[in-house]
Design a protein around this motif. Sequence first.
Motif, short mmCIF file in Angstrom:
data_model
loop_
_atom_site.label_atom_id
_atom_site.label_comp_id
_atom_site.label_asym_id
_atom_site.label_seq_id
_atom_site.Cartn_x
_atom_site.Cartn_y
_atom_site.Cartn_z
N UNK A 1 -5.13 -11.55 -0.42
CA UNK A 1 -5.20 -10.38 0.47
C UNK A 1 -4.87 -9.10 -0.28
N UNK A 2 -3.82 -9.14 -1.09
CA UNK A 2 -3.44 -7.95 -1.86
C UNK A 2 -4.51 -7.60 -2.90
N UNK A 3 -5.10 -8.62 -3.51
CA UNK A 3 -6.15 -8.39 -4.52
C UNK A 3 -7.37 -7.72 -3.87
N UNK A 4 -7.75 -8.20 -2.70
CA UNK A 4 -8.88 -7.59 -2.01
C UNK A 4 -8.56 -6.16 -1.58
N UNK A 5 -7.35 -5.95 -1.07
CA UNK A 5 -6.99 -4.64 -0.53
C UNK A 5 -6.79 -3.61 -1.64
N UNK B 1 -2.44 -16.89 8.42
CA UNK B 1 -3.67 -16.95 9.22
C UNK B 1 -4.23 -15.56 9.48
N UNK B 2 -3.35 -14.59 9.74
CA UNK B 2 -3.81 -13.21 9.91
C UNK B 2 -4.49 -12.69 8.64
N UNK C 1 -8.28 -0.67 6.86
CA UNK C 1 -7.54 -0.98 8.09
C UNK C 1 -7.54 -2.48 8.37
N UNK C 2 -8.66 -3.13 8.14
CA UNK C 2 -8.75 -4.57 8.41
C UNK C 2 -7.78 -5.34 7.52
N UNK C 3 -7.79 -5.04 6.23
CA UNK C 3 -6.94 -5.78 5.31
C UNK C 3 -5.47 -5.40 5.46
N UNK C 4 -5.21 -4.14 5.83
CA UNK C 4 -3.82 -3.72 6.02
C UNK C 4 -3.23 -4.31 7.30
N UNK C 5 -4.05 -4.39 8.35
CA UNK C 5 -3.56 -4.95 9.61
C UNK C 5 -3.49 -6.47 9.57
#
Length: 377
Positions: free
Chosen positions: A57-61, A278-279, A328-332
């Motif tokens: 998630x961090x890599x994508x964001x 999961x989020x 916003x999607x990846x941060x949320x």
Amino acid sequence: MAVAFELARRLGRYAWPSTTGRRNRAYLRERLVALPLLAVVAFSTLGWAYADVRDDSAYLRDRLAPALVGLAHAKASLFIAQGEAERNLDETGAAELSGLSERYRTRVARATQSLNQVTRSGALTVAEEQELRVVSALVVDYTGWIGQAQGHAADSVLRDAELSYARSMLCSRPVAAADRQERFPPCPATTGSGATSIVDQVTGLERQLRGRLADRAAWGGGVVAAAVVSGLALVLLAAGLWRTGVFLRRRFRIRLSIPLAVAALPLLAVPLLTADALLAQHAQTRSSPMAYALAERTSPRIETIAEERPFDGPDPRAVEVLESRIDETLSDGRLPFLDGVAPFVLPAGLVGAGLVGGALHAYRREYLVVARPGAVS
């Protein structure tokens, strides 16, 4: 099948033995081995799977999404700059008197800046960084040819030839006759040995980054296996701690074992870690179509309209809109208060295993020395 069933039965009896007819010493000895082992297995696999999802998630964001945004900005800006240069140079005398427009200069500078940001994003491999440096060098050569066309603005033959060569550096396919009146003629990317233009190479980089994003967003086989192992071990660990507490209360008259209670505390965080993972995974899955739109649905026409009509409603295909949606999607897609927790999952399990092992060893040693009143040997 029978062998597998027997192994499962023996494992179940070892991990969750019955207290009926069992001697205290034998039960404590089995618990002394099984519970710390389950704690280590449960929290090591949970920590690895959780850290893997969080890292993806961090890599994508922080890396992949900004790199895709930068490439989309660079590609759109170069097409807008090309359209501006052609329009300026078609206006007789305008380019000679005032030079190319401010929009041309701004868009070239933005394209160069976007490519530099992609290089610094950390999303590219060494080979991809070298390829992007080639693209940056081509952009410099491209602007040089536009400058030469500006210098020959009065000579339409030479000017058009230099503009045509500049466009060939930008797009390897020539403009079709039906599209010559378009402000931004189509420029489909070429693959294979003929992919030598700026757009071809930028599109190739986008394709590689999107493939990497899809791989990161998908459930990996290792993560699924670790989650299954962790889930089984956590269930056995929780049940084992509960049954051991019941055993100590019945046989040793210990109403509450403080070390076992403290060792069970990390189990309370498991639902939060699971929900967070999961989020994050759901957010990664949702970001894939947006990354596709960044590469395939944006266009210089959309970016020009957004620039010329800033007070109109935002086009959902504009680069800045897609950038905001992905961010916003990846941060949320995470519980912020759990940031930085992943490295501590395994140490928490090891501490719990140590507490359980130390407490049961102390109870067993005390039992072997002096039997407690009411204890059954």
